[in-house]
Design a protein around this motif. Sequence first.
Motif, PDB file in Angstrom:
ATOM      1  N   ILE A 151      31.178 -31.856  -0.526  1.00  0.00           N
ATOM      2  CA  ILE A 151      31.390 -33.232  -0.067  1.00  0.00           C
ATOM      3  C   ILE A 151      30.951 -33.300   1.393  1.00  0.00           C
ATOM      4  O   ILE A 151      31.416 -32.503   2.205  1.00  0.00           O
ATOM      5  N   PHE A 152      30.047 -34.205   1.704  1.00  0.00           N
ATOM      6  CA  PHE A 152      29.717 -34.378   3.129  1.00  0.00           C
ATOM      7  C   PHE A 152      29.817 -35.849   3.517  1.00  0.00           C
ATOM      8  O   PHE A 152      29.125 -36.704   2.995  1.00  0.00           O
ATOM      9  N   GLY A 153      30.779 -36.086   4.432  1.00  0.00           N
ATOM     10  CA  GLY A 153      31.039 -37.453   4.880  1.00  0.00           C
ATOM     11  C   GLY A 153      31.511 -37.431   6.310  1.00  0.00           C
ATOM     12  O   GLY A 153      31.414 -36.422   7.000  1.00  0.00           O
ATOM     13  N   GLY A 154      32.032 -38.555   6.785  1.00  0.00           N
ATOM     14  CA  GLY A 154      32.508 -38.643   8.164  1.00  0.00           C
ATOM     15  C   GLY A 154      31.416 -38.205   9.129  1.00  0.00           C
ATOM     16  O   GLY A 154      30.255 -38.620   8.997  1.00  0.00           O
ATOM     17  N   PRO A 155      31.755 -37.301  10.060  1.00  0.00           N
ATOM     18  CA  PRO A 155      30.746 -36.906  11.059  1.00  0.00           C
ATOM     19  C   PRO A 155      29.602 -36.093  10.461  1.00  0.00           C
ATOM     20  O   PRO A 155      28.581 -35.893  11.114  1.00  0.00           O
ATOM     21  N   ALA A 156      29.778 -35.610   9.223  1.00  0.00           N
ATOM     22  CA  ALA A 156      28.715 -34.793   8.602  1.00  0.00           C
ATOM     23  C   ALA A 156      27.861 -35.600   7.618  1.00  0.00           C
ATOM     24  O   ALA A 156      27.006 -35.049   6.930  1.00  0.00           O
ATOM     25  N   ARG A 157      28.102 -36.918   7.587  1.00  0.00           N
ATOM     26  CA  ARG A 157      27.411 -37.726   6.572  1.00  0.00           C
ATOM     27  C   ARG A 157      25.891 -37.665   6.714  1.00  0.00           C
ATOM     28  O   ARG A 157      25.160 -37.696   5.729  1.00  0.00           O
ATOM     29  N   MET A 158      25.416 -37.603   7.962  1.00  0.00           N
ATOM     30  CA  MET A 158      23.966 -37.637   8.159  1.00  0.00           C
ATOM     31  C   MET A 158      23.370 -36.236   8.337  1.00  0.00           C
ATOM     32  O   MET A 158      22.267 -36.089   8.892  1.00  0.00           O
ATOM     33  N   LEU A 159      24.063 -35.225   7.845  1.00  0.00           N
ATOM     34  CA  LEU A 159      23.516 -33.861   7.924  1.00  0.00           C
ATOM     35  C   LEU A 159      22.158 -33.786   7.230  1.00  0.00           C
ATOM     36  O   LEU A 159      21.960 -34.398   6.168  1.00  0.00           O
ATOM     37  N   PHE A 160      21.265 -33.022   7.827  1.00  0.00           N
ATOM     38  CA  PHE A 160      20.034 -32.673   7.099  1.00  0.00           C
ATOM     39  C   PHE A 160      20.419 -31.605   6.091  1.00  0.00           C
ATOM     40  O   PHE A 160      21.270 -30.748   6.372  1.00  0.00           O
ATOM     41  N   HIS A 161      19.850 -31.639   4.924  1.00  0.00           N
ATOM     42  CA  HIS A 161      20.175 -30.626   3.925  1.00  0.00           C
ATOM     43  C   HIS A 161      18.983 -30.376   3.016  1.00  0.00           C
ATOM     44  O   HIS A 161      18.066 -31.210   2.935  1.00  0.00           O
ATOM     45  N   SER A 162      19.008 -29.236   2.340  1.00  0.00           N
ATOM     46  CA  SER A 162      17.867 -28.859   1.490  1.00  0.00           C
ATOM     47  C   SER A 162      18.346 -27.903   0.408  1.00  0.00           C
ATOM     48  O   SER A 162      19.426 -27.296   0.523  1.00  0.00           O
ATOM     49  N   VAL A 163      17.539 -27.793  -0.626  1.00  0.00           N
ATOM     50  CA  VAL A 163      17.782 -26.751  -1.629  1.00  0.00           C
ATOM     51  C   VAL A 163      16.640 -25.765  -1.455  1.00  0.00           C
ATOM     52  O   VAL A 163      15.485 -26.084  -1.758  1.00  0.00           O
ATOM     53  N   TYR A 179      21.758 -26.523   5.466  1.00  0.00           N
ATOM     54  CA  TYR A 179      22.209 -27.737   6.152  1.00  0.00           C
ATOM     55  C   TYR A 179      22.141 -27.537   7.656  1.00  0.00           C
ATOM     56  O   TYR A 179      22.264 -26.421   8.152  1.00  0.00           O
ATOM     57  N   ALA A 180      21.899 -28.604   8.364  1.00  0.00           N
ATOM     58  CA  ALA A 180      21.763 -28.539   9.815  1.00  0.00           C
ATOM     59  C   ALA A 180      21.984 -29.928  10.390  1.00  0.00           C
ATOM     60  O   ALA A 180      21.744 -30.935   9.715  1.00  0.00           O
ATOM     61  N   ALA A 181      22.441 -29.948  11.632  1.00  0.00           N
ATOM     62  CA  ALA A 181      22.662 -31.242  12.280  1.00  0.00           C
ATOM     63  C   ALA A 181      21.341 -31.891  12.656  1.00  0.00           C
ATOM     64  O   ALA A 181      21.233 -33.102  12.753  1.00  0.00           O
TER      65      ALA A 181
END
Length: 814
Positions: A776-788, A743-745
């Motif tokens: 759980i990712f929400g609030g300020p982290a809702r738009m985090l980039f993420h990957s598996v 995950y990354a901003a």
Amino acid sequence: MPVDSIGDYILTMLGDTPAAREIASLMGSKVPDATPSVATGGAAAADSASKGFYRKEDLDDDPYAGLGGGGKKKGGRTGGSMASSSSTVPAASAIVGGARVSTTPAKPAKSKAKAATTSGLDGLRSALRPGRHACSCNARRHALLYNCLACGKVICEQEGEGPCLFCGSDPHTTLDTGATDEAAVAAAARFKNRLLEYDRTSAKRTTVIDDQEDYFSHAAADAWLSQDEKAAAQAALDAREDAKAAARREQRLTFDLGRLTVSDARKGGLLGQSMELEVERMCDDDGPPGATGKGDAAEEAAAAAEAEVEARGSPMCLSMHQPWASLLVAGIKRVEGRSWPTEHRGRLWIASTAKEPSSLEVAQVEQTYASRFSAVHASSGGARYDAVMAMQQQVHTFPAFPTSYPTSALLGCVTITDCLTNEEYVTRFPDAEENESAYVFIATRPRTLRVPQRISGQHKIWQLDAKLALAAVQALRPVSSTWDAKPTGPSQPSQASQASQASQASQAAPSPVARGGPPGLRATAAPFMPPGLSTTSATAAARAAAAKATDAPITAPTRLDLYGGAVMGDAPHATRAPAPISLQADRRQRLQVLQDGLVLLRGALSLDVQQAIIDEIRELGLGPSGFYTPETRGGSMHLQMMCLGMHWDPLTNQYSTVRSNADGQPVPPLPPALWELVCAAAATASEACPSIPDVMPGVCLANFYTHGGRLGMHQDKSESADSLRRGVPVVSVSLGDACEFGYAAVRPEDTDASQTALGGAAKARTVRLESGDILIFGGPARMLFHSVQKIFPNHRPKGLVLAPGRLNLTFREL
Ligand SMILES: O=C(O)CCC(=O)C(=O)O
Ligand SMILES: [Fe+2]
């Protein structure tokens, strides 16, 4: 005013122009012969002094100006440079840059006027003044020289060669520039030629020949054929049509009502299989009417096998008292108990006995089922869940009670998938309706007759008249029966089935059921499988087992079986009742806030709950709207996906109610028990991280990753702008093999610093997600980039029954 005077007046006012002369002479004036050579370029100058026609402005400014304006009279020659000439001067060739004016004495006006009339406008072109003078005749009065190459002005002889009197540009300079650039001139010539060529061949090039016409019209209309060929093709077509029409007149069809077939006597073969199949396909227990079966070869095979069994044997019927008989075919009652077992599997017709139920009895029974529905409904989120599902048009409603309970009537049918002892029933269906009979028949796929048929029944399960069954099949109507808890549980063969098999084995002739039909319809030691899915799951199991051996990604169109070839009996906990799906009690102790808005509930789910979720997802995944490999614009994704609640289309990045990019199938609803779990997980996360708001999930994406599976860096942003703006969390449940989750901003390769506003570190971080974790990712982290990034093979809790790989469920609010 006398007409003569008008002519004179015109000449006075308009000046001695040829046009004025012509008009004046027409008006009867005696027009003096201003020039003997109107037609050849002479001007009125010579005679103008005596007649007063010549005006300076006319010549100095604009030859046309004199037509409209007055001015002082001027006599004599216009200048010393003016050449004297009595001869006719070819306008264009003789006068360039200067002017020649005739001085020939005047002749009688009448004949000259006539000459002017006959010579027309050609004659007007030669009236030139000496020297270069600005002229706006546009080469109508004087001969054309050329167009100014800078401003386009039409340059006439009066203006003469030299710098443009309008824009001042020098034609020599302009011309020189182009003329010396040979390459440019050649290119311009080529371009000109190409344009001319285009123009010449335009009709040929723009003729549209419709290649597709071949496919949509007969040969006679084929644009490629000559007239003769078209005529021949038309004749052949007519002959074929005639032959067909003649053949139709001779057609003899045989309807075999016993075997449910239609055959063509001439062709000697079957035209249509059992009409029942169509009805069978329309009805399914696992989704709304018409939602399943289509396009699923395995299900069609199951239905065909069932029909074949019936065609060879006989339709069977069970008599029941009212109101239970009608409630069973209406999909409200889901099982039927008896003191005796049955080996019958497949369609069972239901007939009511002659016993009339009292209204009190009907009211009590209806009340029992209504309360049961309320209990199931309340335990699955009640009104909040309903609100979300209603928004997505996936409303779970209790089937309507029958409007009447007819006695001594054939009411409809169900499909019997199993016969359990009471003990087995209680174990496998802990949430289902109570039944105290020694044996319980599991009934699915309820269908009612549009109009009940009067019939007198018999005891136990009895043979229904084949012709009546055939007629009845066509009057069946499927009913939705998704409201009740689904059967879940261990996979041992039922004792009742074994008892039936034993009794069957002792009979001389094998029963139709034992002879054919799909595994799920037989009383065998196969694991419990939902009706209609058995063949699919058996095939998928074989495939998954093969994939297990090679660790190859499962890309075959057959639905993924999350058990991966294992049977539930392998699992140590398999004999226990399925666990209610809820969070672990100690979840708060193991909660980690990875950054503001990003919360990990480590070990949030017990092993039993993990298995219960896998079981639920497996069953849906085997269905017609089950797992598939999505294609994106960049190629296939490295995972298999199934959407619940709404379908996420990777091509459009949008949600739809049907699988728009895959097979058009409707999307299964979000299971209520999972909905509750997600709400609870988000609530727990927001206790620790208040920036995370509540969630009302409307959609779940189930991803299955084999050991080679992965998912690239991305944001989850297909949800509504409102949901994204509020930071409504994504809740992600991990099951099976662990994975490295990145995950990354900002996207790692993206250096745009403005995106760090998303919160957290710009540099990618990883966290290992284990089976039973909820992120759980929400609030300020809702738009985090993420990957598996990778899957860790075999890093999973012991005893979990799941194909090799990782199952992830992400829940989002739309
Ligand atoms: O598998 C995961 O953990 C993540 C899945 C995901 O990001 C997605 O489906 O959008
Ligand atoms: Fe995602």
